[in-house]
Enzyme design. Structure first.
Site, PDB file in Angstrom:
ATOM      1  N   GLU B  24       0.808  -1.223   0.000  1.00 46.30           N
ATOM      2  CA  GLU B  24       0.000   0.000   0.000  1.00 46.30           C
ATOM      3  C   GLU B  24       0.838   1.268   0.000  1.00 46.30           C
ATOM      4  OE1 GLU B  24      -2.998  -0.091   3.087  1.00 46.30           O
ATOM      5  OE2 GLU B  24      -3.288  -2.246   2.787  1.00 46.30           O
ATOM      6  N   LYS B 225      18.517   5.646   8.456  1.00 48.50           N
ATOM      7  CA  LYS B 225      18.616   4.253   8.015  1.00 48.50           C
ATOM      8  C   LYS B 225      19.992   3.687   8.334  1.00 48.50           C
ATOM      9  CE  LYS B 225      17.521   5.894   3.940  1.00 48.50           C
ATOM     10  NZ  LYS B 225      17.350   6.059   2.507  1.00 48.50           N
ATOM     11  N   ASP B 250      18.964   2.230  -3.202  1.00 48.58           N
ATOM     12  CA  ASP B 250      20.150   1.825  -3.971  1.00 48.58           C
ATOM     13  C   ASP B 250      21.272   1.287  -3.087  1.00 48.58           C
ATOM     14  OD1 ASP B 250      20.781   4.372  -2.859  1.00 48.58           O
ATOM     15  OD2 ASP B 250      22.320   4.669  -4.410  1.00 48.58           O
TER      16      ASP B 250
END
Lengths: 304, 304
Positions: B24, B225, B250
């Site tokens: 979603e 992250k 990436d």
């Protein structure tokens, strides 16, 4: 391991006699032992004179790479202590010697993140250094399509304490290590902090070295303490075996570990970064053979 | 661990259908995925439009801390992509949110090694930031008896990518972390390198963060992250569970690991730092669910 588990002995008029009888050379760290910043620690010259009068060899082993041996000899002179260049083993000298003994090719260049001392020692053995103080004011251009050019003949990057660290130097060193095949990454030392002034601890070479580890994802070859790289030179030069040497220093994780790694006797002085409570904390497992407040205690205890 | 051992699947017209049916929300990394430097990657706007038209939520999660969300929204706008501030989750925002959710006291200050974006996000939640670009030209005085004064009310140091890193900032941040009781050490991210230009990889925030680790001898709290700190916000905001989200990035060790740590589906694009050979190298154990050349392959494969 045996050494680490033994408790350290407070230096006494009894043990100083034993130490002097069993040792032919004393290896001194400088900062926090001989001086603090630009101030001599009380009683040092008299103690060194006494040790020389007893025929002991004196050697000065410092992790501070900002000066060359010549510049260190000048500093000793200015503080009223007579020391020759070949009694000084600085990590700047160690970096140049490491390249020499490993036959680093003369046609390759060395990029320096650090002070003039490293460049001077490299030049003395015939190597071409780049970077150093000269790159302290350079900036990298942060724009699209910008290509940062670096010298493809750089075969080693030497990183030491650098008061003028900047992005340009980190980028230059990083590109050399990441892109020049076989490029060496050499650290003069990894001290986290040092007494750059009398009053505070400031970031040491360990800060710049870690920055380069972060961007290159590589670990360096360390040539200063506690690496025993310099010990081979000391042994060859003075023809004295390690158990007949005593390392005197103020840091557990560099000086005392260096001495222990090499098999020397070790004496911690509390005139620098290490306090008695740090030494005796249960979490510390680097235990010198002896400890005392300051170098001149040797003189006082012998007189007592 | 299960995820890591499975081989990654090349995205196909079959698997893209399955992915779209099961997901979603798409979480996109920006650099190397949406753009490279200041250049948009081909086909991105059309692909994002198509995903929006199918009712998918789009979120942009970037480790680059130099910009605030407002500045990022402007960058998207200038490249012709319409994105709102609250679709953007930058590590600068994450740093401010980390302090907020941990009830960091408003009367304490935050010292910043990094860009304007961090200071702007801190200000938006009512915190007082110090340092940042303003300290880029300051120098520490290397002289005997110099006392480097730092603000004792600094309760957190936030470190991100800093093109103007210098000794002054490292010294300031180090003193805060070492001397101010309980002072937090927060890293926006630890990326070793990044595509600051189209042509080369330059040192990333991991370089400055490592420098601070070297001098403080501490490890930071990482908010960008692959830390899943931001995931709580995403889930609360969009009311979508992690298995119904797909992280597109990436980088294996930040983007894909971030997605996997949170339990999202993962899609690696080869338009940034990771090559197919790196992905398939036996030494790599971070395996995305899917991989493809670039974001617009989603559009092409659906049309096929």
């Amino acid at each position: 391991m045996n050494v680490a588990s033994r408790a350290s002995q407070l230096l006494s008029s009894q043990s100083i006699g034993d130490l002097l009888n069993s040792v032919e050379a004393f290896l001194f760290d400088c900062d926090g032992v001989i001086w603090k910043g630009d101030t001599l620690i009380d009683g040092v010259p008299q103690t060194l004179d006494m040790l020389r009068s007893k025929g002991k060899k004196l050697v000065f082993v410092t992790n501070n790479s900002t000066k060359s041996r010549r510049q260190y000899a000048n500093k000793f002179q200015s503080l009223g202590i007579s020391v020759t260049e070949d009694e000084i083993f600085s990590s700047s000298f160690a970096a140049a010697m490491f390249l020499k003994v490993n036959n680093f090719p003369k046609e390759k260049k060395v990029y320096v993140i650090g002070g003039e001392g490293i460049l001077e020692e490299l030049e003395l053995v015939g190597y071409t250094g780049l970077g150093g103080p000269e790159d302290g004011k350079k900036t990298a251009q942060w724009k699209t399509n910008c290509l940062f050019e670096h010298d493809k003949t750089v075969g080693a990057v030497v990183v030491g304490l650098d008061p003028y660290i900047n992005y340009y130097k980190l980028q230059y060193g990083t590109l050399c290590v990441r892109e020049n095949p076989g490029c060496l990454f050499i650290a003069t030392n990894r001290d986290a902090v040092g007494h750059m002034t009398d009053l505070q601890e400031w970031p040491g070479a360990g800060c710049m070295v870690a920055a380069m580890c972060g961007s290159t994802e590589k670990e360096p070859i360390v040539v200063g303490k506690p690496s025993t790289f310099l010990m081979d030179f000391l042994q060859q030069k003075f023809q004295i075996s390690c158990p007949k040497m005593c390392m005197v220093g103020d840091r557990l994780d560099t000086d005392i570990l260096f001495g222990q790694n090499a098999g020397c006797k070790t004496l911690l002085v509390l005139s620098g970064v290490t306090s008695q409570s740090t030494l005796q904390d249960p979490s510390n497992d680097i235990k010198p053979d002896y400890y005392t407040n300051k170098v001149s205690d040797i003189l006082e205890l012998l007189g007592a």
